[in-house]
Design a protein around this motif. Structure first.
Motif, PDB file in Angstrom:
ATOM      1  N   LYS A  11      12.235  71.020  65.074  1.00 13.20           N
ATOM      2  CA  LYS A  11      11.895  69.692  64.552  1.00 13.20           C
ATOM      3  C   LYS A  11      10.503  69.635  63.940  1.00 13.20           C
ATOM      4  CE  LYS A  11      14.680  66.862  67.706  1.00 13.20           C
ATOM      5  NZ  LYS A  11      14.635  65.864  68.793  1.00 13.20           N
ATOM      6  N   ASN A  15      11.509  65.095  60.434  1.00 12.15           N
ATOM      7  CA  ASN A  15      12.827  65.106  61.067  1.00 12.15           C
ATOM      8  C   ASN A  15      12.960  64.004  62.102  1.00 12.15           C
ATOM      9  OD1 ASN A  15      12.920  68.752  61.139  1.00 12.15           O
ATOM     10  ND2 ASN A  15      13.721  67.361  59.586  1.00 12.15           N
ATOM     11  N   THR A  16      11.891  63.739  62.842  1.00  9.75           N
ATOM     12  CA  THR A  16      11.963  62.709  63.885  1.00  9.75           C
ATOM     13  C   THR A  16      12.131  61.318  63.289  1.00  9.75           C
ATOM     14  OG1 THR A  16       9.561  62.325  64.008  1.00  9.75           O
ATOM     15  CG2 THR A  16      10.466  64.098  65.383  1.00  9.75           C
ATOM     16  N   GLY A 146      19.305  73.122  57.553  1.00 14.37           N
ATOM     17  CA  GLY A 146      20.630  72.553  57.723  1.00 14.37           C
ATOM     18  C   GLY A 146      21.464  72.656  56.463  1.00 14.37           C
ATOM     19  N   HIS A 167      27.238  70.581  59.520  1.00  8.83           N
ATOM     20  CA  HIS A 167      25.903  70.076  59.853  1.00  8.83           C
ATOM     21  C   HIS A 167      25.559  70.382  61.310  1.00  8.83           C
ATOM     22  CE1 HIS A 167      22.410  67.461  60.069  1.00  8.83           C
ATOM     23  NE2 HIS A 167      22.932  66.928  61.151  1.00  8.83           N
ATOM     24  N   LYS A 169      22.138  70.069  64.311  1.00  8.63           N
ATOM     25  CA  LYS A 169      20.842  69.485  64.624  1.00  8.63           C
ATOM     26  C   LYS A 169      19.764  70.557  64.581  1.00  8.63           C
ATOM     27  CE  LYS A 169      22.899  65.973  67.646  1.00  8.63           C
ATOM     28  NZ  LYS A 169      22.969  65.437  69.035  1.00  8.63           N
ATOM     29  N   ASN A 170      18.522  70.125  64.663  1.00  7.33           N
ATOM     30  CA  ASN A 170      17.410  71.078  64.700  1.00  7.33           C
ATOM     31  C   ASN A 170      17.575  72.043  65.863  1.00  7.33           C
ATOM     32  OD1 ASN A 170      15.868  68.311  63.636  1.00  7.33           O
ATOM     33  ND2 ASN A 170      15.271  70.188  62.580  1.00  7.33           N
ATOM     34  N   GLU A 172      19.727  74.301  66.308  1.00  8.65           N
ATOM     35  CA  GLU A 172      21.112  74.629  66.623  1.00  8.65           C
ATOM     36  C   GLU A 172      21.708  75.420  65.461  1.00  8.65           C
ATOM     37  OE1 GLU A 172      23.418  71.297  67.971  1.00  8.65           O
ATOM     38  OE2 GLU A 172      22.138  71.002  69.718  1.00  8.65           O
ATOM     39  N   ARG A 197      23.667  75.830  70.852  1.00  4.83           N
ATOM     40  CA  ARG A 197      23.305  74.481  71.278  1.00  4.83           C
ATOM     41  C   ARG A 197      21.836  74.440  71.653  1.00  4.83           C
ATOM     42  NH1 ARG A 197      27.493  71.147  69.720  1.00  4.83           N
ATOM     43  NH2 ARG A 197      29.491  72.097  70.305  1.00  4.83           N
ATOM     44  N   ARG A 198      21.270  73.265  71.523  1.00  2.00           N
ATOM     45  CA  ARG A 198      19.860  73.092  71.854  1.00  2.00           C
ATOM     46  C   ARG A 198      19.622  73.388  73.324  1.00  2.00           C
ATOM     47  NH1 ARG A 198      15.720  71.238  69.052  1.00  2.00           N
ATOM     48  NH2 ARG A 198      13.886  70.617  70.202  1.00  2.00           N
TER      49      ARG A 198
END
Length: 204
Positions: A11, A15-16, A146, A167, A169-170, A172, A197-198
């Motif tokens: 991130k 991104n946040t 991404g 798609h 997430k960050n 991942e 996975r995160r």
């Protein structure tokens, strides 16, 4: 058989906030750097990354034993006038509404066309496959964006899925495999073996 670890960078501040961060060269959040240290991957023969800072920093944390080879073709899409803005900030933008209504098919105004972006990513990716065959590598890692992941897997991912279905997430991504020699001679498939996975903090 060539195994690939394809993971999205960690991130950034943008991104946040849900902003379209393409060519904006943001660093990782400091707290994200600590979170990324929770990951553990098997040995890889080589690491490739987008040259943007968020990918380089992520690669250096996740794969500290390997200096990443930077691949300009794997950088994120240029979002043009949407760059570094989120949907709230673009809510009154007619071009943005037209882009949304197109299902993301229109070129980004002042930016990059999705088709050209995808072809750029494909060129960079296929060069990595050629290097893997030449070097007889067994496992490589790609630390990218991404959009880059979606572009590559939309073309080659097995099972087949739509562009936006890939798609992630960050921090991942996907574990993939391919017969690299066959890939170069026409059977261009990337089989998805699992999701990255995160990672959760040990004290979470």
């Amino acid at each position: 058989m060539l195994k690939l670890i394809m993971i999205r960078h960690g991130k950034t501040y943008g991104n946040t906030l849900g902003r379209y961060i393409g060519i904006t060269d943001e660093p990782l959040l400091e707290e994200e750097k600590e979170d990324l240290k929770q990951y553990a991957f098997e040995y890889v023969d080589a690491v490739f990354a987008s040259p943007l800072r968020r990918c380089v920093e992520t690669a250096e944390i996740l794969f500290p034993e390997k200096e990443p080879t930077l691949v300009p073709e794997l950088r994120e899409c240029d979002f043009g006038e949407f760059e570094n803005k989120n949907y709230q900030e673009l809510s009154e933008n007619a071009n943005y509404q037209a882009w949304v209504d197109s299902g993301g098919q229109l070129a980004f105004p002042g930016g990059e066309d999705r088709g050209l972006f995808q072809e750029r990513c494909i060129r960079g990716f296929e060069e990595i496959i050629r290097k893997a065959v030449k070097k007889k590598w067994e496992q490589v890692a790609l630390v990218v964006h991404g959009g880059t992941i979606m572009a590559i897997l939309d073309r080659y991912g097995i099972p087949k899925a739509d562009y936006f279905d890939w798609h992630v997430k960050n921090a991942e991504g996907y574990f993939l495999r391919t017969n690299a020699e066959q890939f170069l001679t026409g059977k261009k498939e990337l089989v998805v073996d699992g999701r990255i996975r995160r990672q959760k903090k040990e004290n979470a």
